[in-house]
Write an enzyme that holds these catalytic residues in place. Structure first.
Site, PDB file in Angstrom:
ATOM      1  N   ASP A  42      12.683 -53.135 -27.598  1.00 46.55           N
ATOM      2  CA  ASP A  42      13.579 -53.318 -26.462  1.00 46.55           C
ATOM      3  C   ASP A  42      14.593 -52.174 -26.425  1.00 46.55           C
ATOM      4  O   ASP A  42      15.364 -51.992 -27.375  1.00 46.55           O
ATOM      5  CB  ASP A  42      14.300 -54.662 -26.615  1.00 46.55           C
ATOM      6  CG  ASP A  42      15.001 -55.101 -25.352  1.00 46.55           C
ATOM      7  OD1 ASP A  42      14.992 -54.339 -24.373  1.00 46.55           O
ATOM      8  OD2 ASP A  42      15.551 -56.209 -25.347  1.00 46.55           O
ATOM      9  N   ASP A  43      14.588 -51.396 -25.356  1.00 45.33           N
ATOM     10  CA  ASP A  43      15.525 -50.274 -25.199  1.00 45.33           C
ATOM     11  C   ASP A  43      15.290 -49.181 -26.244  1.00 45.33           C
ATOM     12  O   ASP A  43      16.239 -48.519 -26.672  1.00 45.33           O
ATOM     13  CB  ASP A  43      16.976 -50.749 -25.325  1.00 45.33           C
ATOM     14  CG  ASP A  43      17.488 -51.451 -24.078  1.00 45.33           C
ATOM     15  OD1 ASP A  43      16.667 -51.985 -23.315  1.00 45.33           O
ATOM     16  OD2 ASP A  43      18.704 -51.488 -23.882  1.00 45.33           O
ATOM     17  N   CYS A  82      14.622 -54.041 -18.304  1.00 47.84           N
ATOM     18  CA  CYS A  82      13.729 -54.967 -19.008  1.00 47.84           C
ATOM     19  C   CYS A  82      12.857 -55.810 -18.083  1.00 47.84           C
ATOM     20  O   CYS A  82      11.635 -55.850 -18.230  1.00 47.84           O
ATOM     21  CB  CYS A  82      14.550 -55.890 -19.903  1.00 47.84           C
ATOM     22  SG  CYS A  82      15.643 -55.028 -21.047  1.00 47.84           S
ATOM     23  N   HIS A 152      13.120 -62.977 -20.821  1.00 44.94           N
ATOM     24  CA  HIS A 152      13.830 -62.240 -19.773  1.00 44.94           C
ATOM     25  C   HIS A 152      13.095 -62.214 -18.436  1.00 44.94           C
ATOM     26  O   HIS A 152      13.203 -61.266 -17.661  1.00 44.94           O
ATOM     27  CB  HIS A 152      14.128 -60.805 -20.233  1.00 44.94           C
ATOM     28  CG  HIS A 152      15.380 -60.249 -19.593  1.00 44.94           C
ATOM     29  ND1 HIS A 152      15.794 -58.955 -19.768  1.00 44.94           N
ATOM     30  CD2 HIS A 152      16.303 -60.828 -18.766  1.00 44.94           C
ATOM     31  CE1 HIS A 152      16.918 -58.744 -19.103  1.00 44.94           C
ATOM     32  NE2 HIS A 152      17.249 -59.861 -18.486  1.00 44.94           N
ATOM     33  N   ASP A 297       9.900 -51.152 -23.840  1.00 39.38           N
ATOM     34  CA  ASP A 297       9.890 -51.598 -22.439  1.00 39.38           C
ATOM     35  C   ASP A 297      10.455 -50.556 -21.474  1.00 39.38           C
ATOM     36  O   ASP A 297      10.193 -50.614 -20.271  1.00 39.38           O
ATOM     37  CB  ASP A 297      10.605 -52.942 -22.279  1.00 39.38           C
ATOM     38  CG  ASP A 297      12.065 -52.913 -22.711  1.00 39.38           C
ATOM     39  OD1 ASP A 297      12.484 -51.929 -23.360  1.00 39.38           O
ATOM     40  OD2 ASP A 297      12.786 -53.885 -22.416  1.00 39.38           O
TER      41      ASP A 297
END
Length: 440
Positions: A42-43, A82, A152, A297
């Site tokens: 993530d990120d 995201c 999410h 992502d």
């Protein structure tokens, strides 16, 4: 022409998965159907892994995964945040086909642009179950499916992963949670098992891994193939390393504060999680016929690094959408392959469904199969993006080596044109000198 295409709304999705359920309800997986493990950071920035020369990050287990399979050097997320990226991954379609999902759903189930705001007020902001394809089609083909980690894609129970083709879900509903106490900055209990809030002790990366290993142990005893989706929290803020449990709990003022040192420690923990999954597959004699994928992502925010690319998460410059991608499948993929054509996370949807022979005739994807030798990915590929938040709209298109970017905000428009083959860092704006390329 590119500006015209990007300005239009994409046609609504027409795939009816309810029909798929009828067609495939009696299907069973082949004896040699591959297992699938999809690990999503993530990120994570382009330069935040040791797959990139000169990176200050060491991730030996990821290095092993990549060395034993394919590394893609020009991989893209189909969203700069995201929610849209994950929508494209799980549907195999551009996120713009799903109303309200062009921007990350805000903490506490907040819509962040007009369509998303209206849907949130109606309790309808999320990925509709009839739009998801990856997990539902694998499930219908006889796969055991599980997700441990970040969702999410909607807070309400009707957007639960359990409604999207997953048999099991333990994780968090929103965009981020505290790594030790597992809360988000809202009144919503975001850490759940199935649809019920839970309380657990432990560092979040470790808990996701613990759930994954337990799933592999109990699933390997049967003859059913599995799809294990591991969307990790790391290295998304709050920036907390495994040894930070005794430090003050982050507050709204410190939630996004972080140092590069802490960030690297989070990545080391993530790499250890990757190693634990690979080791478990070895122990269970499952590695040979298991597809393992690692990706991010979208690009990073600071203190992450997207070097050498321009800018960060939230933009449609290369730094916002270029991601690491590696795929290992020992029984089908030769070790050490490097591929340089433009590919996307959206492509993973048809790739995995084809590998599992789980595609119904009516299936349609905007992505391409990355592993089909009879239909190689074209080097001169056309790709499109749009990202909305508030009154700001980003648009981008890549056609071959040319990339067009525009940003509209507060009544002002900026445009850029880059020739990526010569200028991958997007340093020289050619919009005035090469205007013909932007309109062809």
């Amino acid at each position: 022409m590119l500006q015209t295409i990007l300005g239009n709304h994409l046609q609504p999705m027409r795939v009816l998965l309810s029909a798929f359920g009828i067609l495939l309800s009696t299907a069973s997986a082949r004896a040699d159907s591959p297992n699938i493990v999809l690990i999503l950071a993530d990120d994570l920035g382009h330069a935040d892994t040791s797959l990139v020369e000169g990176s200050d990050v060491s991730m030996p287990h990821l290095d092993r995964l990549a060395a034993e399979g394919i590394t893609f050097t020009q991989a893209y997320a189909m969203g700069a945040e995201c929610t849209p990226s994950r929508t494209a991954l799980l549907t195999g379609r551009y996120a713009q086909r799903q109303l309200g999902l062009e921007c990350a759903i805000g903490t506490g189930n907040v819509g962040r642009y007009d369509d998303a705001i209206a849907l949130a007020e109606q309790g309808q902001l999320g990925l509709k179950s009839e739009s998801a394809t990856l997990a539902p089609l694998l499930q219908s083909a006889g796969y055991r499916t599980a997700i441990f980690g970040k969702w999410h894609l909607g807070y309400e129970p009707h957007f639960s992963p359990l409604k999207q083709g997953f048999d099991e879900f333990v994780g968090f509903l929103g965009g981020n949670v505290e790594y030790f106490e597992h809360f988000e900055l809202s009144d919503i209990p975001a850490y759940v098992s199935g649809t019920e809030p839970i309380e657990r002790e432990g560092y979040l990366t470790d808990l996701i891994t613990e759930d994954a290993l337990a799933f592999l142990d109990r699933t390997s005893a049967g003859e059913t193939p599995f799809f294990l989706y591991l969307p990790h929290a790391a290295p998304h803020f709050p920036f907390q390393a495994p040894e930070d449990g005794d430090k003050p709990t982050p507050t709204s003022k410190t939630w996004t504060d972080g140092t590069r040192d802490t960030y690297r420690k989070m990545l080391l923990s993530l790499d250890q999680a990757i190693g634990a999954v690979l080791q478990k597959l070895d122990e269970l004699s499952l590695a040979e016929n298991t597809i393992v994928i690692f990706a991010s992502d979208h690009g990073a925010m600071k203190p992450g690094s997207n070097a050498p690319f321009r800018d960060y998460k939230g933009t449609l410059f290369e730094g916002g959408i270029r991601v690491p991608l590696a795929i290992r499948w020992p029984s089908r993929i030769s070790a050490g392959e490097i591929r340089n054509e433009p590919v996307t996370l959206m492509d993973l949807n048809p790739t995995l469904l084809n590998a599992a022979e789980a595609l119904p005739e009516a299936y349609h994807s905007d992505g391409l199969d990355l592993l089909d030798p009879a239909a190689p990915i074209p080097a001169q590929r056309d790709l499109f993006w749009r990202a909305r938040r508030g009154d700001r709209t980003w648009r981008a298109a890549r056609s071959g080596d040319w990339k067009y970017v525009s940003k509209q905000e507060s009544g002002e428009t900026e445009t850029w044109l880059f020739e990526l083959g010569k200028d991958p860092t997007e340093s020289a704006n050619l919009i005035d000198s090469e205007i013909g390329q932007a309109t062809e």
